[in-house]
Design an enzyme around this catalytic site. Structure first.
Site, PDB file in Angstrom:
ATOM      1  N   LYS A 191       0.844  -1.197   0.000  1.00 45.42           N
ATOM      2  CA  LYS A 191       0.000   0.000   0.000  1.00 45.42           C
ATOM      3  C   LYS A 191       0.880   1.248   0.000  1.00 45.42           C
ATOM      4  O   LYS A 191       2.073   1.188   0.273  1.00 45.42           O
ATOM      5  CB  LYS A 191      -0.937  -0.005   1.210  1.00 45.42           C
ATOM      6  CG  LYS A 191      -0.222   0.061   2.555  1.00 45.42           C
ATOM      7  CD  LYS A 191      -1.219   0.052   3.704  1.00 45.42           C
ATOM      8  CE  LYS A 191      -0.491   0.150   5.048  1.00 45.42           C
ATOM      9  NZ  LYS A 191      -1.434   0.240   6.178  1.00 45.42           N
ATOM     10  N   ARG A 207     -10.344   1.433  15.131  1.00 42.78           N
ATOM     11  CA  ARG A 207     -10.603   2.033  13.822  1.00 42.78           C
ATOM     12  C   ARG A 207     -11.779   1.335  13.142  1.00 42.78           C
ATOM     13  O   ARG A 207     -12.921   1.771  13.280  1.00 42.78           O
ATOM     14  CB  ARG A 207      -9.341   1.978  12.947  1.00 42.78           C
ATOM     15  CG  ARG A 207      -8.167   2.779  13.519  1.00 42.78           C
ATOM     16  CD  ARG A 207      -7.011   2.900  12.549  1.00 42.78           C
ATOM     17  NE  ARG A 207      -6.542   1.596  12.054  1.00 42.78           N
ATOM     18  CZ  ARG A 207      -5.431   1.436  11.341  1.00 42.78           C
ATOM     19  NH1 ARG A 207      -4.697   2.498  11.024  1.00 42.78           N
ATOM     20  NH2 ARG A 207      -5.055   0.229  10.931  1.00 42.78           N
ATOM     21  N   TYR A 211      14.559  31.633   3.708  1.00 41.30           N
ATOM     22  CA  TYR A 211      13.336  32.319   4.115  1.00 41.30           C
ATOM     23  C   TYR A 211      13.361  32.618   5.609  1.00 41.30           C
ATOM     24  O   TYR A 211      13.769  31.790   6.424  1.00 41.30           O
ATOM     25  CB  TYR A 211      12.114  31.448   3.813  1.00 41.30           C
ATOM     26  CG  TYR A 211      11.699  31.434   2.364  1.00 41.30           C
ATOM     27  CD1 TYR A 211      11.213  32.581   1.741  1.00 41.30           C
ATOM     28  CD2 TYR A 211      11.773  30.261   1.621  1.00 41.30           C
ATOM     29  CE1 TYR A 211      10.821  32.556   0.410  1.00 41.30           C
ATOM     30  CE2 TYR A 211      11.375  30.223   0.289  1.00 41.30           C
ATOM     31  CZ  TYR A 211      10.904  31.376  -0.305  1.00 41.30           C
ATOM     32  OH  TYR A 211      10.515  31.347  -1.621  1.00 41.30           O
ATOM     33  N   MET A 215      10.554  25.061  -0.846  1.00 40.02           N
ATOM     34  CA  MET A 215       9.744  24.117  -1.606  1.00 40.02           C
ATOM     35  C   MET A 215      10.599  23.230  -2.507  1.00 40.02           C
ATOM     36  O   MET A 215      10.353  22.024  -2.631  1.00 40.02           O
ATOM     37  CB  MET A 215       8.712  24.869  -2.458  1.00 40.02           C
ATOM     38  CG  MET A 215       7.798  23.952  -3.266  1.00 40.02           C
ATOM     39  SD  MET A 215       6.639  24.860  -4.310  1.00 40.02           S
ATOM     40  CE  MET A 215       5.561  25.595  -3.080  1.00 40.02           C
TER      41      MET A 215
END
Length: 367
Positions: free
Chosen positions: A40, A136, A263, A310
């Site tokens: 998965k 769950r 940044y 990014m």
């Protein structure tokens, strides 16, 4: 998303390591136990189709999360049994039957909806999910399990399996594990009609509780060479990480003391420093909280300075290196190494997430 094939950032997957990891785990569990490889989430970031094709002769089947992941394998020519571990609503039944994909059924409500829709489940293979304490999905008592099995059979389904999932099999305190195991064992032993396949063992259970497996195991993160517990429990045998993450220097400059980088100007050089730029960032899955971590250049650990952008990160280098110099973010380089678990510990998360977050922008190559 388009893979960035024309930059040096690359995830290298060693398929032979995955095969060897499967052999290692299987050699430590009881014989005659069926093995399902969990692929998965794109095989935990390694590439579901490529992994499944490579190990298809080593395992009895595959587990995925949803119908689309199962269809991807079928369309790639994978013929082994495929079990979807998550819930597919009844409207997905016709496609599951058509493609011979096994579904997890987790509640009487699912059965009621199938009955309301007038579905004929003839040709459907399904596994019952038991909630033994994970909280769950799954039935929570023997009566519901019996009624669900009977109701599915009445609609024509083949109830092939029943399973549960352990919440704490990878922890030192095994008290909750034992409670879940006892609950599930008692429920299965008292079923009116016991399915052929009974499975509860994930990677952690197969490693640290191998004597408690039933007749089927689901091997996930361990086949990719990761310790399911991170660094909480020691592995009783060796496994090999199958994925390394590499890039290269695309810019190198020498900055004077007092120069701000990145940044937010969160890093300031304290002396003359050599700063290298790498073409990878949070859009690739190398997240912002890895500021202050390190990469490997020429066998040396080099800190990530300034914020992760990014598409780029900046690192402090011990000297000027030429453009194109290889850089390792996970894996080995010149005798130094960085593991997914170390990355996870820096981020305050688990090694599973580190690999699953590697985005499709990062191409995968296979050895």
């Amino acid at each position: 998303m388009i893979s960035s094939l024309h930059r040096p950032t690359l995830a290298k997957v060693d398929l032979s390591a995955i095969s060897e990891n499967i052999e290692q785990v299987v050699s430590h569990i009881p014989k005659q136990v069926q093995t399902f490889a969990v692929v998965k989430a794109n095989a935990y970031g390694h590439g579901a189709v490529e992994v499944a094709k490579h190990v298809s002769k080593q395992v009895d089947g595959f587990c995925v999360s949803n119908l689309d992941e199962a269809l991807e394998l079928r369309q790639a020519g994978i013929e082994q049994p495929i079990l979807i571990l998550g819930v597919v609503l009844p409207d997905g039944v016709p496609l599951a039957i058509q493609e011979n994909i096994s579904l997890t059924v987790a509640s009487l409500e699912w059965l009621a909806l199938a009955q309301k829709q007038g579905l004929d489940l003839t040709g459907l293979t399904c596994h019952i999910k038991v909630d033994s304490g994970m909280g769950r999905i799954g039935v929570r008592n023997l009566k519901d399990a019996d009624n669900l099995i009977a109701g599915l059979k009445a609609l024509g389904a083949d109830v092939e399996g029943i399973f549960t999932h352990f919440a704490t099999a990878d922890e030192a305190d095994d008290s909750k594990f034992k409670r879940q195991l006892s609950f599930f064992t008692d429920l299965v032993d008292n079923l009116t009609a016991r399915p052929r396949l009974v499975h509860a063992s994930n990677s952690a259970t197969s490693i640290w509780h191998a004597t408690t497996v039933f007749n089927t195991v689901r091997l996930g993160v361990v086949i990719y060479g990761l310790n399911p517990s991170g660094s909480v429990l020691e592995l009783p045998y060796n496994i090999q990480p199958a994925l390394s993450l590499e890039t290269a220097l695309i810019h190198v400059k020498t900055l004077p003391a007092g120069q701000e980088v990145g940044y937010g100007a969160t890093y300031t050089t304290t002396a003359e420093e050599v700063i290298g730029t790498l073409p990878i960032g949070y859009a690739d899955g190398w997240t912002r909280d890895l500021q202050g971590f390190h990469v490997i250049v020429d066998g040396q650990l080099c800190p990530i300075v300034g914020r992760v952008s990014m598409d780029q990160i900046t690192v402090r280098l011990p000297k000027v290196y030429p453009l194109g110099t290889p850089v390792t973010l996970m894996g080995e380089n010149g005798g130094a190494s960085i593991t997914a678990t170390e990355v996870a510990e820096k981020r305050g998360t688990i090694n599973y997430e580190v690999l699953c977050l590697l985005s499709d922008r990062v191409p995968r190559s296979y050895d």
